[in-house]
Write a protein that holds these residues in place. Structure first.
Motif, PDB file in Angstrom:
ATOM      1  N   LEU A 238      58.277  80.804  13.290  1.00 49.15           N
ATOM      2  CA  LEU A 238      58.878  80.966  14.613  1.00 49.15           C
ATOM      3  C   LEU A 238      58.096  79.815  15.565  1.00 49.15           C
ATOM      4  O   LEU A 238      58.847  79.291  16.457  1.00 49.15           O
ATOM      5  N   GLU A 239      56.767  79.628  15.385  1.00 51.31           N
ATOM      6  CA  GLU A 239      56.292  78.592  16.084  1.00 51.31           C
ATOM      7  C   GLU A 239      56.690  77.314  15.720  1.00 51.31           C
ATOM      8  O   GLU A 239      57.134  76.366  16.701  1.00 51.31           O
ATOM      9  N   PHE A 240      56.900  77.087  14.550  1.00 52.78           N
ATOM     10  CA  PHE A 240      57.382  75.630  14.078  1.00 52.78           C
ATOM     11  C   PHE A 240      58.808  75.637  14.490  1.00 52.78           C
ATOM     12  O   PHE A 240      59.438  74.322  14.491  1.00 52.78           O
ATOM     13  N   ILE A 241      59.749  76.451  14.470  1.00 52.71           N
ATOM     14  CA  ILE A 241      61.186  76.494  14.711  1.00 52.71           C
ATOM     15  C   ILE A 241      61.156  76.058  16.420  1.00 52.71           C
ATOM     16  O   ILE A 241      61.984  75.273  16.707  1.00 52.71           O
ATOM     17  N   GLY A 242      60.215  76.712  16.976  1.00 51.45           N
ATOM     18  CA  GLY A 242      60.126  76.301  18.595  1.00 51.45           C
ATOM     19  C   GLY A 242      59.537  74.864  18.937  1.00 51.45           C
ATOM     20  O   GLY A 242      60.233  74.154  19.656  1.00 51.45           O
ATOM     21  N   PHE A 243      58.896  74.380  17.868  1.00 55.79           N
ATOM     22  CA  PHE A 243      58.221  72.904  18.130  1.00 55.79           C
ATOM     23  C   PHE A 243      59.657  72.152  17.782  1.00 55.79           C
ATOM     24  O   PHE A 243      59.770  70.899  18.517  1.00 55.79           O
ATOM     25  N   ALA A 244      60.662  72.501  17.064  1.00 54.37           N
ATOM     26  CA  ALA A 244      61.954  71.773  16.877  1.00 54.37           C
ATOM     27  C   ALA A 244      62.861  71.771  18.003  1.00 54.37           C
ATOM     28  O   ALA A 244      64.203  71.120  18.113  1.00 54.37           O
ATOM     29  N   GLY A 245      62.592  72.880  18.916  1.00 52.01           N
ATOM     30  CA  GLY A 245      63.630  73.267  19.953  1.00 52.01           C
ATOM     31  C   GLY A 245      63.393  72.522  21.067  1.00 52.01           C
ATOM     32  O   GLY A 245      62.320  72.091  21.589  1.00 52.01           O
ATOM     33  N   PRO A 246      64.374  73.053  22.240  1.00 52.68           N
ATOM     34  CA  PRO A 246      64.213  72.239  23.576  1.00 52.68           C
ATOM     35  C   PRO A 246      62.730  72.745  24.280  1.00 52.68           C
ATOM     36  O   PRO A 246      62.238  72.203  25.173  1.00 52.68           O
ATOM     37  N   GLU A 247      62.400  74.227  23.972  1.00 53.21           N
ATOM     38  CA  GLU A 247      61.313  74.567  24.812  1.00 53.21           C
ATOM     39  C   GLU A 247      59.873  74.008  24.453  1.00 53.21           C
ATOM     40  O   GLU A 247      58.984  73.638  25.169  1.00 53.21           O
ATOM     41  N   GLY A 248      59.912  73.857  22.984  1.00 55.96           N
ATOM     42  CA  GLY A 248      58.800  73.085  22.498  1.00 55.96           C
ATOM     43  C   GLY A 248      58.550  71.725  22.894  1.00 55.96           C
ATOM     44  O   GLY A 248      57.523  71.135  23.390  1.00 55.96           O
ATOM     45  N   THR A 249      59.657  70.948  22.905  1.00 54.03           N
ATOM     46  CA  THR A 249      59.580  69.546  23.133  1.00 54.03           C
ATOM     47  C   THR A 249      59.312  69.345  25.041  1.00 54.03           C
ATOM     48  O   THR A 249      58.425  68.760  25.288  1.00 54.03           O
ATOM     49  N   GLU A 250      59.982  70.263  25.683  1.00 53.48           N
ATOM     50  CA  GLU A 250      59.679  70.497  27.233  1.00 53.48           C
ATOM     51  C   GLU A 250      58.393  70.699  27.438  1.00 53.48           C
ATOM     52  O   GLU A 250      57.605  70.129  28.401  1.00 53.48           O
ATOM     53  N   GLY A 251      58.037  71.651  26.664  1.00 59.55           N
ATOM     54  CA  GLY A 251      56.595  72.236  26.989  1.00 59.55           C
ATOM     55  C   GLY A 251      55.428  71.255  26.709  1.00 59.55           C
ATOM     56  O   GLY A 251      54.359  70.981  27.548  1.00 59.55           O
ATOM     57  N   ILE A 252      55.647  70.496  25.568  1.00 64.04           N
ATOM     58  CA  ILE A 252      54.424  69.314  25.278  1.00 64.04           C
ATOM     59  C   ILE A 252      54.746  68.097  26.138  1.00 64.04           C
ATOM     60  O   ILE A 252      53.745  67.568  26.625  1.00 64.04           O
ATOM     61  N   ASP A 253      56.055  67.921  26.475  1.00 61.87           N
ATOM     62  CA  ASP A 253      56.353  66.679  27.327  1.00 61.87           C
ATOM     63  C   ASP A 253      55.821  66.930  28.604  1.00 61.87           C
ATOM     64  O   ASP A 253      54.840  66.179  29.439  1.00 61.87           O
ATOM     65  N   ALA A 254      55.831  68.058  29.276  1.00 61.17           N
ATOM     66  CA  ALA A 254      55.171  68.698  30.810  1.00 61.17           C
ATOM     67  C   ALA A 254      53.763  68.417  30.570  1.00 61.17           C
ATOM     68  O   ALA A 254      53.228  67.876  31.674  1.00 61.17           O
ATOM     69  N   PHE A 255      53.303  68.910  29.601  1.00 61.10           N
ATOM     70  CA  PHE A 255      51.769  68.908  29.422  1.00 61.10           C
ATOM     71  C   PHE A 255      51.033  67.564  29.342  1.00 61.10           C
ATOM     72  O   PHE A 255      50.191  67.005  30.096  1.00 61.10           O
ATOM     73  N   LEU A 256      51.702  66.685  28.348  1.00 70.03           N
ATOM     74  CA  LEU A 256      51.287  65.318  28.723  1.00 70.03           C
ATOM     75  C   LEU A 256      51.567  64.497  29.583  1.00 70.03           C
ATOM     76  O   LEU A 256      50.892  63.636  30.149  1.00 70.03           O
ATOM     77  N   GLN A 257      52.748  64.769  30.645  1.00 69.00           N
ATOM     78  CA  GLN A 257      52.975  64.197  31.832  1.00 69.00           C
ATOM     79  C   GLN A 257      52.467  64.793  33.015  1.00 69.00           C
ATOM     80  O   GLN A 257      52.582  64.555  34.119  1.00 69.00           O
ATOM     81  N   LYS A 258      51.553  65.775  32.899  1.00 72.02           N
ATOM     82  CA  LYS A 258      50.775  66.572  33.867  1.00 72.02           C
ATOM     83  C   LYS A 258      51.687  67.076  34.769  1.00 72.02           C
ATOM     84  O   LYS A 258      51.447  66.971  35.957  1.00 72.02           O
ATOM     85  N   ARG A 259      52.843  67.798  34.467  1.00 71.39           N
ATOM     86  CA  ARG A 259      53.808  68.539  35.302  1.00 71.39           C
ATOM     87  C   ARG A 259      54.209  69.667  34.947  1.00 71.39           C
ATOM     88  O   ARG A 259      53.767  70.308  33.772  1.00 71.39           O
ATOM     89  N   SER A 260      54.644  70.514  35.807  1.00 69.78           N
ATOM     90  CA  SER A 260      55.256  71.810  35.222  1.00 69.78           C
ATOM     91  C   SER A 260      56.501  71.898  34.386  1.00 69.78           C
ATOM     92  O   SER A 260      57.210  70.943  34.691  1.00 69.78           O
ATOM     93  N   ALA A 261      56.285  72.832  33.307  1.00 67.39           N
ATOM     94  CA  ALA A 261      57.374  72.865  32.633  1.00 67.39           C
ATOM     95  C   ALA A 261      58.560  73.458  33.100  1.00 67.39           C
ATOM     96  O   ALA A 261      58.447  74.218  34.065  1.00 67.39           O
ATOM     97  N   ASN A 262      59.738  72.822  32.841  1.00 71.90           N
ATOM     98  CA  ASN A 262      61.153  73.387  33.230  1.00 71.90           C
ATOM     99  C   ASN A 262      61.756  74.140  32.173  1.00 71.90           C
ATOM    100  O   ASN A 262      62.551  73.508  31.577  1.00 71.90           O
ATOM    101  N   PHE A 263      61.486  75.258  31.711  1.00 70.49           N
ATOM    102  CA  PHE A 263      62.194  75.988  30.753  1.00 70.49           C
ATOM    103  C   PHE A 263      63.461  76.692  31.203  1.00 70.49           C
ATOM    104  O   PHE A 263      63.524  77.121  32.393  1.00 70.49           O
TER     105      PHE A 263
END
Length: 269
Positions: A238-263
């Motif tokens: 389930l963790e790695f399904i999440g990596f392939a989904g919109p929440e995983g990409t948004e979460g990591i992008d937000a962290f790398l861009q130093k902003r709040s995630a928009n789930f």
């Protein structure tokens, strides 16, 4: 060291006392984060340690004032988009857990500073975990939009109970080593300057003990954890399904861009 360990690029090895091998993580990244090479090596080292007859006890520690802040999020962002890389990383994450559980030698972890993600998994899956009072521990999966896979679903409820496990895994809050000690997540917390000495003291004492009795006792106790391996496999998938989904990409992008995630609150699940 023997040629057995020559293949490892991210570890330093030394023998502080008879029968004790200390393995020190040498990360090229900030806060001891794991680059792809280190993630692979942390998943595999336990097999070699298990069959090394010169080793009775293992001390596993970080370099300097940190343990490991987990996986490199720049690499994990690539995992989101690359199926083969995602499957390889998932295999390594599984091997880290199962190889630590299968290693017959007592494992002592000594942690200062940050222990997050795969770093926290390594810390908590040890047989004895020593942390600094002011160490910072966090299972950060939920912060980056993926399920708390890795070790969390199988070891946290056993160590600190279901109520605490659910709270800290769902919130991804950071706790100190002192707090982790109070809630039984780790074996003990000590002042920062005493972490290595305490770990080596315990290791030297165990190295003088009856090795077969120690290994059998560890094996028996680890069956409590191994009973939950089906839960572990599900959590990892389930963790790695999440990596392939919109929440995983948004979460990591937000962290790398130093902003709040928009789930998206309207998940299809």
């Amino acid at each position: 060291m023997t040629d057995r360990y020559a293949q490892y690029e991210r570890f330093a090895f030394d023998r502080p006392s008879p029968g004790v091998l200390r393995v020190t993580m040498k990360s090229p990244l900030k806060l001891g984060a794991m680059d792809p090479r280190m993630h692979l090596e942390v998943s595999e080292i336990w097999r070699d340690l298990d069959v090394d007859d010169s080793v009775n006890v293992i001390v596993f520690t970080g370099d300097g004032k940190t343990f490991s802040a987990g996986g490199d999020l720049n690499h994990e962002r690539k995992v989101c988009d690359d199926y083969a890389l995602r499957m390889q990383t998932m295999k390594e994450a599984r091997n880290l857990v199962t190889n630590m559980l299968d290693c017959s030698k007592p494992i002592i972890t000594a942690a200062r500073g940050w222990a997050v993600g795969a770093g926290l998994a390594t810390l908590l899956l040890a047989d004895v975990s020593i942390v600094a009072n002011d160490a910072k521990l966090s299972d950060g999966h939920l912060k980056i939009g993926v399920a708390a896979g890795d070790h969390a679903a199988i070891i946290w409820p056993l160590l600190c109970g279901m109520a605490k496990a659910k709270y800290y895994l769902l919130t991804a809050d950071t706790i100190t080593g002192e707090e982790a000690d109070r809630m039984n997540l780790v074996s003990m917390a000590v002042p920062d300057e005493e972490v290595e000495a305490r770990a080596l003291e315990i290791a030297a004492r165990l190295a003088k003990g009856a090795p077969a009795a120690q290994r059998w006792t560890k094996m028996m106790l680890n069956h409590w954890v191994k009973q939950a391996l089906p839960i572990f496999d599900a959590s990892l998938a389930l963790e790695f399904i999440g990596f392939a989904g919109p929440e995983g990409t948004e979460g990591i992008d937000a962290f790398l861009q130093k902003r709040s995630a928009n789930f998206n609150p309207k998940t299809p699940f």
